[in-house]
Every structure is written in structure tokens, then in C-alpha cells.
Scaffold this motif. Sequence first.
Motif, short mmCIF file in Angstrom:
data_model
loop_
_atom_site.label_atom_id
_atom_site.label_comp_id
_atom_site.label_asym_id
_atom_site.label_seq_id
_atom_site.Cartn_x
_atom_site.Cartn_y
_atom_site.Cartn_z
N VAL A 40 0.86 -1.17 -0.03
CA VAL A 40 0.11 0.06 0.03
C VAL A 40 0.83 1.25 0.08
O VAL A 40 0.48 2.27 -0.69
N VAL A 41 2.14 1.18 0.70
CA VAL A 41 2.75 2.50 0.91
C VAL A 41 3.27 2.50 -0.47
O VAL A 41 3.60 3.87 -1.04
N LEU A 42 3.96 1.52 -1.16
CA LEU A 42 4.24 1.48 -2.52
C LEU A 42 3.45 2.13 -3.61
O LEU A 42 3.88 3.17 -4.32
N ALA A 43 2.25 1.51 -3.44
CA ALA A 43 1.29 2.22 -4.35
C ALA A 43 0.86 3.54 -4.34
O ALA A 43 0.83 4.44 -5.14
N VAL A 44 0.66 4.09 -2.83
CA VAL A 44 0.38 5.64 -2.72
C VAL A 44 1.40 6.15 -2.81
O VAL A 44 1.16 7.40 -3.53
N GLY A 45 2.64 5.93 -2.76
CA GLY A 45 3.90 6.71 -2.95
C GLY A 45 4.06 6.95 -4.36
O GLY A 45 4.43 7.94 -4.83
N LEU A 46 3.89 5.94 -5.26
CA LEU A 46 3.98 6.04 -6.80
C LEU A 46 3.11 6.82 -7.34
O LEU A 46 3.24 7.76 -8.17
N THR A 47 1.80 6.63 -6.86
CA THR A 47 0.75 7.58 -7.15
C THR A 47 1.13 9.03 -7.17
O THR A 47 0.66 9.98 -7.59
N SER A 48 1.38 9.43 -5.64
CA SER A 48 1.56 10.87 -5.38
C SER A 48 2.83 11.32 -6.06
O SER A 48 3.02 12.59 -6.36
N ALA A 49 3.88 10.52 -6.43
CA ALA A 49 5.00 10.83 -7.28
C ALA A 49 4.66 11.11 -8.56
O ALA A 49 5.45 12.06 -9.41
N THR A 50 3.50 10.81 -9.08
CA THR A 50 3.27 10.85 -10.70
C THR A 50 2.23 12.01 -10.64
O THR A 50 1.72 12.26 -12.01
N GLN A 51 1.95 12.66 -9.73
CA GLN A 51 0.77 13.76 -9.51
C GLN A 51 1.42 14.79 -10.38
O GLN A 51 0.62 15.61 -11.12
N THR A 52 2.58 15.30 -9.96
CA THR A 52 3.10 16.55 -10.39
C THR A 52 4.63 16.14 -11.07
O THR A 52 5.25 15.08 -10.61
N ASP A 53 5.37 17.17 -11.58
CA ASP A 53 6.60 17.16 -12.37
C ASP A 53 7.73 17.86 -11.16
O ASP A 53 8.86 17.59 -11.48
N ASN A 54 7.10 18.66 -10.57
CA ASN A 54 8.11 19.45 -9.68
C ASN A 54 8.03 19.34 -8.27
O ASN A 54 8.93 19.95 -7.43
N VAL A 55 7.24 18.42 -7.80
CA VAL A 55 7.03 18.26 -6.30
C VAL A 55 7.75 16.92 -6.01
O VAL A 55 7.23 15.99 -6.42
N PRO A 56 8.71 16.70 -5.09
CA PRO A 56 9.43 15.44 -5.05
C PRO A 56 8.59 15.05 -3.86
O PRO A 56 8.12 15.34 -2.97
N VAL A 57 8.49 13.52 -4.10
CA VAL A 57 7.85 12.53 -3.16
C VAL A 57 8.96 11.51 -2.89
O VAL A 57 9.08 10.88 -3.95
N ALA A 58 8.97 11.10 -1.68
CA ALA A 58 9.75 9.99 -1.31
C ALA A 58 9.13 9.01 -0.53
O ALA A 58 9.73 7.91 -0.01
N GLY A 59 7.84 8.96 -0.69
CA GLY A 59 7.22 7.86 0.08
C GLY A 59 7.03 6.39 -0.32
O GLY A 59 6.93 5.49 0.32
N TYR A 60 7.54 6.30 -1.60
CA TYR A 60 7.75 4.83 -2.13
C TYR A 60 8.78 4.01 -1.97
O TYR A 60 8.84 2.85 -2.07
N TYR A 61 9.80 4.71 -1.40
CA TYR A 61 11.08 4.28 -1.27
C TYR A 61 10.92 3.10 -0.10
O TYR A 61 11.32 1.95 -0.12
N PRO A 62 10.36 3.28 0.98
CA PRO A 62 10.31 2.25 1.86
C PRO A 62 9.33 1.12 1.84
O PRO A 62 9.60 0.04 2.10
N GLY A 63 8.57 1.30 0.83
CA GLY A 63 7.53 0.39 0.31
C GLY A 63 8.45 -0.62 -0.36
O GLY A 63 8.05 -1.94 -0.37
N ILE A 64 9.39 -0.39 -1.29
CA ILE A 64 10.27 -1.47 -1.89
C ILE A 64 11.05 -2.28 -0.97
O ILE A 64 11.07 -3.38 -0.97
#
Length: 348
Positions: A40-64
Amino acid sequence: MQPPAVQQTATEILDPAAQYMRRRRTALWVTISLLSLSMVVLAVGLTSATQTDNVPVAGYYPGITLSFGAFLGIVGIHLLENRRPMLIAAIVFISIGVITSFFCAIVDGVIAAEFIDKRPLVEDRCDFYASGSGYAYDSYYTEVTCRSFNGACKLKVKSNTCYCCYLYNCESPDYHAHYYEFTGVGSCWDVIHLYRLLWANVVLNVSGVFLGIITAALLGAYKDMNPTPLMSPSPSPLPHILYNPTQHYAGFCPSGQALPAYPNYPIPMQHYSNYQAPSTPQPVPEGGPASTSCPSEEGQSQPPSQPPTQPPSQGGSQEPGGYMLTPNAPVLYGSSYGPFEKPPPYAC
């Protein structure tokens, strides 16, 4: 009162197996929960990382890392031979994932709280620029006019960009406390969705920290346990011994190797012999005395329990039966059992 004792013994035998299965079941379910949470962390993190191009999101790294560690843990729980190395590798990856979740939760929380201001987005004070006619995505820039308290200024935006002139400072265009534009979005509502996903990442990563610590602790305790048989062995029945005069008491008598050696000093000997010396029949004269008896009859009339009055000499003694007794000879006892009597169990 025997059945309760047997039941208590069976319970004590089943305790190690029940404890092992309970630890295994608990570790398996907690590891599966961690795997689900990490996905779930990986899915939510990837979804939030692909929302914009200029806002960095690091939430999907722990999911891996957490998902890989949980997968190794599930595999290690079902192994028997290489269980310990696999569980150690799972604990290492889960520990790395816990540390990553802690720092990523801090990063996403700071971005969502300090660098994204959702008030102008909710109040609909931001504008969205899609694209110029006949131009593809990310290939057209335009200038828009933003008004502030001191005057108006020009802002250069790219296609599919949500910009907020309320957050743009015309006096210092190089410094901005908040994101004033969000590129690569479909509308300004995608930015609000991104804001919610960032806080969801924070909550999930914090949950992953605690669940990862619990999972690593359970796997560490489980890897040191030895598997026990699932069913307790049934008590072996008592051996059924058939009576055999030659083998019935063979297992209860000590072996010849366990017998002590006889001492070399003289021991008082007690010899009772029922041996009857062979006597040659002699003819009795007709006028002879009737009271004459043979030595064998005198030996038979002698009581068997009368001990010898003097111990034998050290050099050995000659018995009436024809045997030579040595100083190291054991004490001989006469057999007090009939031919059809059964000796006691302790007699060898």
C-alpha cells in the motif's frame, strides 16, 4: 487418579510443539500484514510521485525495502534447512525499510506542511494553463500577468500548469516560501489530491516503522527456535515378556564385566555340597552287623545347614566330593529350590 497424571504428561509433551506453532503462526501473520502495508505504501507513494513534475515525493522508497524484506520473511518461515540465513536477510531488509520509512515520513510531512499551501487552491484563487493550440505537451511556454500589492509582473508558465499568483512574489522572484506552480497536472484539483496523498504517505510510513519493528523482533525470536514434531509420540507399551527359564531374567542380571574381581586374601569358605560320592556296592555277609552303613548314607543324613567348624587352610582343602577348593574360590550355596520352583526376579 492415573488418567489425570497421563493427561498432564501429554500436556507437558505438547507444550513445546504448541509454543512453536503459535510463534510460527504469529510471525507469519505479522509478516503478511507488513507485506500488505508495504504494498500500500508503494502504491500510494508512486501515485503521489506521478501527480506533478516539480514536487518531489519520497514515500515509495520504504515500500520497496519493506516489501522485499517481508517477502524474504514469508519464504524463510516456510523453510526448514536454510531458514535461519533467510530470516536474517529478511530482518536486515526490514530494518533498512524501518529507517527509510522514518526519514521519508519526515520529508513528506515537511513538504506537505511547509511547502504546499492549499488555501488558495481550495478557495479557487489559482489558475490552470493547459496548452497553446497546436502544441504538444511540455513544448509551449507562455507569459501570464500576475498582480500583487505593488504592481503587476510577468510569470512564465509551461503547458498543463496550475499556478497561483497569490503565492508568487513579484519583488523577489527567486525566493518563494511555497510552491506557486505545479507542472504536469490535469487540473488544480490534482494538487489538492497530491496534498492528501502526501499526508497519507506520512501516516503509512509511521505505521510501517512500528509494524516493521514488531515484525523484525518476532522473526528474530522465531529464527532461534528449533522445529518440534507436530504430534506427541505415543507412550511405548511395556514389553511383553514370555517366561523362559534361561532368558527370563537375563536382562535383570548384571553382566560379567560389571562383577568385581575377587580379592587375593583368604576368605572363610562355606561349602555345602549335595554331591554323593559314588560307592561300590559290597556284599553284606549273612552274619554281619546290620547297623553298618556306607559313608554316603552318613553324608546324606548330615544336615545341609551345618557350617564348617574351621576355615580351610590357605593352601587349599580337599572336599569329600572330590573337589579342590582354592583360597580365591567363591562361596558356594546349595540350591534350596525344587526342580519345578521358579526363582525370584532378583536371583541371577
